[in-house]
Design an enzyme around this catalytic site. Structure first.
Site, short mmCIF file in Angstrom:
data_model
loop_
_atom_site.label_atom_id
_atom_site.label_comp_id
_atom_site.label_asym_id
_atom_site.label_seq_id
_atom_site.Cartn_x
_atom_site.Cartn_y
_atom_site.Cartn_z
N ILE A 1 -4.60 70.75 152.48
CA ILE A 1 -4.47 72.19 152.25
C ILE A 1 -3.26 72.57 151.02
CG2 ILE A 1 -3.67 74.53 153.34
CD1 ILE A 1 -6.40 73.38 154.18
N ASP A 2 -2.28 71.53 151.30
CA ASP A 2 -1.30 71.73 149.95
C ASP A 2 -1.83 71.61 148.76
OD1 ASP A 2 1.18 72.31 151.10
OD2 ASP A 2 1.71 70.05 151.65
N ILE A 3 -2.62 70.47 148.62
CA ILE A 3 -3.27 69.88 147.27
C ILE A 3 -4.26 71.13 146.90
CG2 ILE A 3 -5.22 68.49 146.27
CD1 ILE A 3 -4.04 66.22 148.08
#
Length: 433
Positions: free
Chosen positions: A182-184
């Site tokens: 999700i960060d990426i």
């Protein structure tokens, strides 16, 4: 060595972000040629500098204090240290922002307003500034002031409810993904939004604020699973390596391990059945269409599994490759990086910390001819990173700098702002930098 054109060489980026989502976005911009100045806390730096093990190793194979995590998303940047809690530090940020095209930050909502470094304050200095805020839950809503982390968003968004084996299966239960995806993905979405704002600025002459939220991205990338729920009302469940809408589309055991079959249409299924020596399967009324195969998934798998165990994974791949039936090995990272296709695409970049390049080198370029950039000057700490997957024929990503040491470019960047060596020394003595 030929210097390649850089698509974003005209852009300056002020990076006030840390950990993964923001730095991922700014590394993408840096790979495409933007001048990215990463601002970190004096003495400590980005949290990920200490997120180890694993740590980088020196030439003798000994662990250093440099965590490998940091190297994943900070290539091609210049790093300075600056204490924004001090007025002098705030003044320098304003000076940097006045000359920047883009600012990326991931402070808590309202965190930078206390220092006069929020969008409304900085746009008075630079109306063309594109200001991207990355938070867990966005700038609005009841959760806006909460801290948000990738794992939390994987849980809250429902991602973990559809990842892993079913509760009644061995090892069943909610499961996080193996990387902070999700960060990426938030970093990738942020990059898209930033470039859209750059394009809009060509028309309006003005920048804008971008509100990126991990939760928004986590919900958006539920994709077909969310579409199924929103339109049919049925809550999807974990089902391991099978697919909710396709069959056979899963892992199968082989003579020496496992393989993945990803059959997505009738022609592929018929060709697989013929190659496997069971053309009658494609004529079976239960398996006559994909929808029917999904309905009778367990019966089909029960027929296929004894057959797939008769050959090795390599044999199956060899048999199906020229039949246009998607079939592949399930690699660990060592096997993946040893794969000839991965090697042919030049996906590993070799560098060394604290090393500068006088000219950019095209990432993924045949012109490198296997040369190791780290061999151009004495290597302090060897570091490998994964090359950008962006392949532009005229303006490819460029390789200019390895992930920077903490504060490596402080003197250089402040000198560009007009500060003398003596003035920088005073700031350092005051622990502003």
């Amino acid at each position: 060595m030929t210097t390649q054109a850089a698509a974003l060489a005209h852009l300056k980026v002020l990076d006030l972000s840390r950990v993964l989502a923001g730095p991922w976005a700014t590394q993408m911009l840096a790979d495409l040629g933007a001048d990215v100045i990463k601002v970190e806390r004096p003495g400590a730096g980005d949290d990920t500098r200490s997120w180890g093990p694993p740590f980088l190793q020196d030439a003798d194979g000994n662990d250093t204090k440099e965590a490998t995590y940091f190297t994943a998303c900070n290539r091609n940047k210049r790093a300075i240290t600056l204490d924004i809690a001090q007025p002098e530090g705030q003044a320098l940020i304003r000076q940097l922002a006045a000359g920047s095209d883009i600012l990326v930050e991931n402070f808590k909502v309202g965190g930078l307003k206390h220092y006069g470094l929020d969008y409304e304050s900085l746009k008075t200095l630079n109306p063309r500034l594109i200001y991207c805020s990355v938070t867990g839950f966005g700038q609005t809503g009841p959760y806006a002031e909460r801290a948000g982390y990738d794992l939390m968003i994987q849980a809250m968004s429902g991602m973990m409810s559809i990842t892993g084996h079913a509760d009644d299966q061995p090892g069943g239960g909610p499961m996080r993904m193996g990387v902070a995806l999700i960060d990426i993905l938030t970093g990738i979405y942020a990059t898209t939004a930033i470039l859209a704002a750059v394009e809009a600025r060509h028309t309006t002459g003005e920048g804008q604020h971008i509100d990126m939220a991990l939760l928004d991205v986590g919900m958006a990338v539920l994709a077909n699973q969310a579409a199924g729920y929103l339109n049919c009302g049925k809550v999807p469940q974990r089902q391991g390596n099978t697919h909710p809408s396709l069959a056979p589309y899963q892992t199968f055991e082989t003579l020496d391990g496992s393989m993945l079959l990803a059959i997505g249409n009738e022609g592929q299924f018929a060709r697989f059945c013929s190659t496997a020596g069971h053309p009658e399967w494609s004529k079976d009324a239960r398996f006559a269409s994909n929808t029917l195969r999904v309905q009778h998934r367990e019966a089909l798998a029960a027929l296929m599994q004894p057959e797939t165990r008769q050959r090795s994974t390599a044999d199956w791949i060899g048999l199906l490759e020229d039949k246009a039936v998607p079939c592949g090995a399930i690699n660990d990272l060592a096997q993946a990086f040893a794969d000839p296709q991965v090697q042919a695409r030049g996906l590993v970049i070799k560098q060394a910390l604290a090393q500068s390049y006088k000219a950019p080198v095209a990432i993924n370029s045949i012109a490198l001819e296997g040369a190791d950039p780290a061999a151009k000057s004495p290597a302090l700490i060897p570091v490998n990173t994964i090359a950008s997957p962006l392949r532009l024929s005229a303006t490819p990503p460029v390789l200019r700098r390895p992930p920077p040491r903490l504060g490596e470019h402080t003197d250089e960047v402040l000198g560009e702002l007009g500060l003398s060596a003596a003035e920088v020394a005073v700031l350092r003595a005051q622990r502003v930098v």
